[in-house]
Write a protein that holds these residues in place. Structure first.
Motif, PDB file in Angstrom:
ATOM      1  N   ALA A 223       0.830  -1.208   0.000  1.00 53.82           N
ATOM      2  CA  ALA A 223       0.000   0.000   0.000  1.00 53.82           C
ATOM      3  C   ALA A 223       0.864   1.258   0.000  1.00 53.82           C
ATOM      4  CB  ALA A 223      -0.924  -0.011   1.213  1.00 53.82           C
ATOM      5  N   GLN A 224       2.073   1.133   0.537  1.00 55.03           N
ATOM      6  CA  GLN A 224       2.993   2.279   0.557  1.00 55.03           C
ATOM      7  C   GLN A 224       3.810   2.388  -0.734  1.00 55.03           C
ATOM      8  OE1 GLN A 224       5.052   2.933   4.523  1.00 55.03           O
ATOM      9  NE2 GLN A 224       4.022   0.994   4.976  1.00 55.03           N
ATOM     10  N   GLY A 225       3.603   1.459  -1.648  1.00 53.66           N
ATOM     11  CA  GLY A 225       4.250   1.528  -2.945  1.00 53.66           C
ATOM     12  C   GLY A 225       5.722   1.162  -2.957  1.00 53.66           C
ATOM     13  N   VAL A 226       6.129   0.197  -2.126  1.00 55.77           N
ATOM     14  CA  VAL A 226       7.540  -0.184  -2.107  1.00 55.77           C
ATOM     15  C   VAL A 226       7.954  -0.808  -3.436  1.00 55.77           C
ATOM     16  CG1 VAL A 226       7.632  -0.499   0.390  1.00 55.77           C
ATOM     17  CG2 VAL A 226       6.973  -2.434  -1.072  1.00 55.77           C
ATOM     18  N   GLU A 227       9.251  -0.736  -3.728  1.00 55.88           N
ATOM     19  CA  GLU A 227       9.794  -1.265  -4.983  1.00 55.88           C
ATOM     20  C   GLU A 227       9.783  -2.798  -5.003  1.00 55.88           C
ATOM     21  OE1 GLU A 227      10.844   0.545  -7.613  1.00 55.88           O
ATOM     22  OE2 GLU A 227      10.242   2.379  -6.582  1.00 55.88           O
ATOM     23  N   GLY A 228       9.895  -3.380  -3.858  1.00 53.98           N
ATOM     24  CA  GLY A 228       9.925  -4.829  -3.728  1.00 53.98           C
ATOM     25  C   GLY A 228       9.955  -5.182  -2.250  1.00 53.98           C
ATOM     26  N   ILE A 229       9.915  -6.481  -1.943  1.00 54.40           N
ATOM     27  CA  ILE A 229       9.885  -6.923  -0.547  1.00 54.40           C
ATOM     28  C   ILE A 229      11.005  -7.926  -0.307  1.00 54.40           C
ATOM     29  CG2 ILE A 229       8.577  -8.185   1.207  1.00 54.40           C
ATOM     30  CD1 ILE A 229       6.029  -7.082  -0.020  1.00 54.40           C
ATOM     31  N   ILE A 230      11.731  -7.704   0.780  1.00 55.00           N
ATOM     32  CA  ILE A 230      12.770  -8.627   1.224  1.00 55.00           C
ATOM     33  C   ILE A 230      12.287  -9.302   2.507  1.00 55.00           C
ATOM     34  CG2 ILE A 230      15.149  -8.854   2.002  1.00 55.00           C
ATOM     35  CD1 ILE A 230      15.715  -6.225   0.412  1.00 55.00           C
ATOM     36  N   PHE A 231      12.166 -10.624   2.477  1.00 55.57           N
ATOM     37  CA  PHE A 231      11.784 -11.391   3.666  1.00 55.57           C
ATOM     38  C   PHE A 231      13.055 -11.846   4.372  1.00 55.57           C
ATOM     39  CE2 PHE A 231       8.240 -12.081   0.674  1.00 55.57           C
ATOM     40  CZ  PHE A 231       7.159 -11.707   1.466  1.00 55.57           C
ATOM     41  N   ASP A 232      13.153 -11.543   5.636  1.00 62.35           N
ATOM     42  CA  ASP A 232      14.324 -11.936   6.418  1.00 62.35           C
ATOM     43  C   ASP A 232      13.949 -13.105   7.327  1.00 62.35           C
ATOM     44  OD1 ASP A 232      16.620 -12.179   7.895  1.00 62.35           O
ATOM     45  OD2 ASP A 232      16.679 -10.095   8.587  1.00 62.35           O
ATOM     46  N   VAL A 233      14.412 -14.305   6.982  1.00 64.27           N
ATOM     47  CA  VAL A 233      14.186 -15.478   7.841  1.00 64.27           C
ATOM     48  C   VAL A 233      15.513 -16.008   8.375  1.00 64.27           C
ATOM     49  CG1 VAL A 233      11.996 -16.116   6.769  1.00 64.27           C
ATOM     50  CG2 VAL A 233      14.119 -17.077   5.866  1.00 64.27           C
ATOM     51  N   ARG A 234      16.515 -15.153   8.467  1.00 66.87           N
ATOM     52  CA  ARG A 234      17.751 -15.518   9.141  1.00 66.87           C
ATOM     53  C   ARG A 234      17.447 -15.722  10.627  1.00 66.87           C
ATOM     54  NH1 ARG A 234      21.369 -10.478   7.242  1.00 66.87           N
ATOM     55  NH2 ARG A 234      19.433  -9.482   7.963  1.00 66.87           N
ATOM     56  N   PHE A 235      18.031 -16.741  11.193  1.00 71.54           N
ATOM     57  CA  PHE A 235      17.828 -17.082  12.612  1.00 71.54           C
ATOM     58  C   PHE A 235      16.380 -17.466  12.917  1.00 71.54           C
ATOM     59  CE2 PHE A 235      21.270 -13.922  12.405  1.00 71.54           C
ATOM     60  CZ  PHE A 235      22.316 -14.702  12.868  1.00 71.54           C
ATOM     61  N   ASN A 236      15.606 -17.798  11.900  1.00 72.95           N
ATOM     62  CA  ASN A 236      14.215 -18.223  12.095  1.00 72.95           C
ATOM     63  C   ASN A 236      14.204 -19.733  12.322  1.00 72.95           C
ATOM     64  OD1 ASN A 236      11.535 -19.264  11.432  1.00 72.95           O
ATOM     65  ND2 ASN A 236      11.061 -17.248  10.622  1.00 72.95           N
ATOM     66  N   PRO A 237      13.698 -20.206  13.489  1.00 71.09           N
ATOM     67  CA  PRO A 237      13.763 -21.634  13.812  1.00 71.09           C
ATOM     68  C   PRO A 237      12.631 -22.472  13.234  1.00 71.09           C
ATOM     69  CG  PRO A 237      12.819 -20.461  15.648  1.00 71.09           C
ATOM     70  CD  PRO A 237      13.162 -19.421  14.615  1.00 71.09           C
ATOM     71  N   GLY A 238      11.716 -21.862  12.460  1.00 71.59           N
ATOM     72  CA  GLY A 238      10.598 -22.616  11.898  1.00 71.59           C
ATOM     73  C   GLY A 238       9.375 -22.553  12.778  1.00 71.59           C
ATOM     74  N   GLY A 239       8.505 -23.559  12.647  1.00 70.27           N
ATOM     75  CA  GLY A 239       7.266 -23.559  13.417  1.00 70.27           C
ATOM     76  C   GLY A 239       6.222 -24.459  12.799  1.00 70.27           C
ATOM     77  N   TYR A 240       4.988 -23.968  12.747  1.00 69.42           N
ATOM     78  CA  TYR A 240       3.855 -24.768  12.308  1.00 69.42           C
ATOM     79  C   TYR A 240       3.748 -24.821  10.785  1.00 69.42           C
ATOM     80  CZ  TYR A 240       2.101 -24.323  17.116  1.00 69.42           C
ATOM     81  OH  TYR A 240       1.954 -24.366  18.475  1.00 69.42           O
ATOM     82  N   LYS A 241       3.458 -26.017  10.283  1.00 69.26           N
ATOM     83  CA  LYS A 241       3.214 -26.168   8.850  1.00 69.26           C
ATOM     84  C   LYS A 241       2.014 -25.333   8.420  1.00 69.26           C
ATOM     85  CE  LYS A 241       0.810 -29.443   6.885  1.00 69.26           C
ATOM     86  NZ  LYS A 241       0.279 -30.687   6.288  1.00 69.26           N
ATOM     87  N   SER A 242       0.972 -25.288   9.242  1.00 72.03           N
ATOM     88  CA  SER A 242      -0.249 -24.557   8.877  1.00 72.03           C
ATOM     89  C   SER A 242       0.029 -23.075   8.634  1.00 72.03           C
ATOM     90  CB  SER A 242      -1.306 -24.710   9.977  1.00 72.03           C
ATOM     91  OG  SER A 242      -0.806 -24.267  11.231  1.00 72.03           O
ATOM     92  N   GLU A 243       0.907 -22.477   9.450  1.00 70.87           N
ATOM     93  CA  GLU A 243       1.256 -21.062   9.263  1.00 70.87           C
ATOM     94  C   GLU A 243       2.041 -20.881   7.966  1.00 70.87           C
ATOM     95  OE1 GLU A 243       0.363 -18.480  11.198  1.00 70.87           O
ATOM     96  OE2 GLU A 243      -0.662 -19.695  12.705  1.00 70.87           O
ATOM     97  N   LEU A 244       2.976 -21.787   7.698  1.00 67.91           N
ATOM     98  CA  LEU A 244       3.767 -21.722   6.468  1.00 67.91           C
ATOM     99  C   LEU A 244       2.879 -21.832   5.241  1.00 67.91           C
ATOM    100  CD1 LEU A 244       6.411 -21.906   4.798  1.00 67.91           C
ATOM    101  CD2 LEU A 244       6.385 -24.368   5.258  1.00 67.91           C
ATOM    102  N   VAL A 245       1.996 -22.813   5.224  1.00 70.80           N
ATOM    103  CA  VAL A 245       1.143 -23.043   4.056  1.00 70.80           C
ATOM    104  C   VAL A 245       0.202 -21.860   3.820  1.00 70.80           C
ATOM    105  CG1 VAL A 245      -0.742 -24.474   3.170  1.00 70.80           C
ATOM    106  CG2 VAL A 245       1.294 -25.554   4.149  1.00 70.80           C
TER     107      VAL A 245
END
Length: 391
Positions: A223-245
């Motif tokens: 909505a703010q009109g960013v050029e693109g999106i960078i997802f940072d999942v460094r140090f992310n330990p994972g979690g629920y499959k349902s949230e991922l899907v």
């Protein structure tokens, strides 16, 4: 007699106080009653220890240690034991919420205590005036260095609605605080618009609220009109499959998202519908990106939807089910395997970045502790440059 078989693994070294007497000798002399015909060696050892061990051991501690060792002995690095005392905290963590004051601490040498490395926004700690870099030196009048990290953390936490007395060292001055304990919701996804015009979404884990918070962050940035999106999942330990899907379904077009196979050979494929988003994307990963974090990056990579930037991930390809035991403890046991949309196992291999960007140990640690500004973060800046140069 306590005869849980997991207990006896820790008792073996103490059998008969180190003597060489045999089970047959004890039975023949009538010193030890005959075990049941179908008893195992572990049951026999438990009987010996129960009868002859000279001290009065902490049975709960022994059972916990034995149970943990038994799970470790499976050779699976991803399975682990959860004691009854730790189970509530385990559940809290998976809910991204806990009763406390809202600080994250790490050991500090001078002054001795625990440095505050994060203050949760909107938390009781923030309201009371605690700050990052404060060093916690006393809790309820007790010295934190003597309590240790676990002791300090346990004393800070308590029943909701109660208060805790803290003393912190701030730039050499000791300050006292009274902080109320309340339920603290830990932010899962945080969004920032960078100077470059790209949006950065840091995903802490894939536990409760991950999909909702990340989708809200995506919508806000677009909505703010960013050029693109960078997802940072460094140090992310994972979690629920349902949230991922749920998150992948929001991002990706129609097709398979995730494949799984259980211990009894059953397979399942989760699919996406046709709705999707279109914006240049990158995903940051490193050696501490685990499980769902890896499969998030893998799905976007296989769909050619995002550039994966950073370092090789750890390669966690098994999933765990948490099975509660009768005494309130539990075991998180690997019961199946996960695969990418294309059916690739990441076990022991991980994700190879499209754009490898290595960092030294000091920078790696500084990124973990949030001490590197995004404009100075070499992996974020590499992702921005690559996205800017792509057609």
């Amino acid at each position: 007699m306590v005869n849980k078989f997991v207990k006896v693994l820790t008792y073996v070294a103490a059998v008969l106080l180190g003597s060489t007497l045999t089970m047959a000798y004890l039975l023949n002399r009538g010193i030890l009653g005959a075990p049941a015909a179908d008893s195992s060696k572990l049951d026999q050892l438990a009987a010996v220890i129960d009868e002859f061990f000279i001290e009065e051991p902490d049975m709960t501690a022994l059972e916990d240690a034995a149970a943990s060792a038994m799970v470790t002995a499976t050779g699976d690095r991803w399975s682990y034991y959860i004691s009854a005392a730790d189970y509530a905290s385990y559940v809290e963590q998976s809910q991204n919420a806990y009763v406390g004051i809202g600080i994250t601490i790490t050991a500090n040498e001078e002054p001795a205590g625990f440095a505050v490395v994060e203050v949760t926004p909107g938390s009781p700690a923030e309201e009371a005036g605690l700050q990052v870099h404060d060093v916690l030196v006393e809790v309820e009048g007790q010295n934190c260095a003597e309590l240790g990290q676990d002791g300090t953390r346990n004393l800070v936490r308590g029943e909701e609605g109660t208060t805790v007395e803290l003393v912190v060292n701030r730039d050499g001055q000791e300050l006292a605080f009274t902080v109320e304990r309340r339920q603290v919701q830990v932010p899962v996804a945080t969004a920032t618009v960078l100077d470059s015009g790209y949006g950065l979404i840091t995903i802490a884990n894939f536990e409760a609220r991950c999909a909702d918070e990340t989708i809200a962050a995506i919508d806000a940035l677009m909505a703010q009109g960013v050029e693109g999106i960078i997802f940072d999942v460094r140090f992310n330990p994972g979690g629920y499959k349902s949230e991922l899907v749920e998150l992948l379904d929001y991002i990706l077009p129609e097709g398979p998202l995730f494949r799984s196979e259980t211990y009894d050979g059953k397979t399942e494929v989760d699919n996406s519908d046709a709705d999707h988003i279109e914006i240049p994307m990158a995903v940051l990963v490193n050696g501490d990106s685990y499980s769902a974090a890896e499969f998030f990056a893998a799905a976007l990579q296989e769909y050619d939807y995002a550039l994966v930037v950073g370092q090789q991930t750890c390669g966690k390809g098994y999933f765990q089910n948490t099975i509660r035991l009768s005494d309130g403890s539990a075991v998180a046991l690997s019961t199946g395997k996960y695969y990418t949309p294309n059916g690739v196992s990441l076990a022991g291999v991980g994700i190879t970045p499209d754009l490898p960007v290595e960092v030294d140990e000091d920078t790696y640690a500084a990124i973990y502790y949030g001490e590197v500004d995004p404009e100075e973060d070499p992996q974020i800046q590499a992702a921005i440059s690559a996205l800017a140069e792509s057609p």
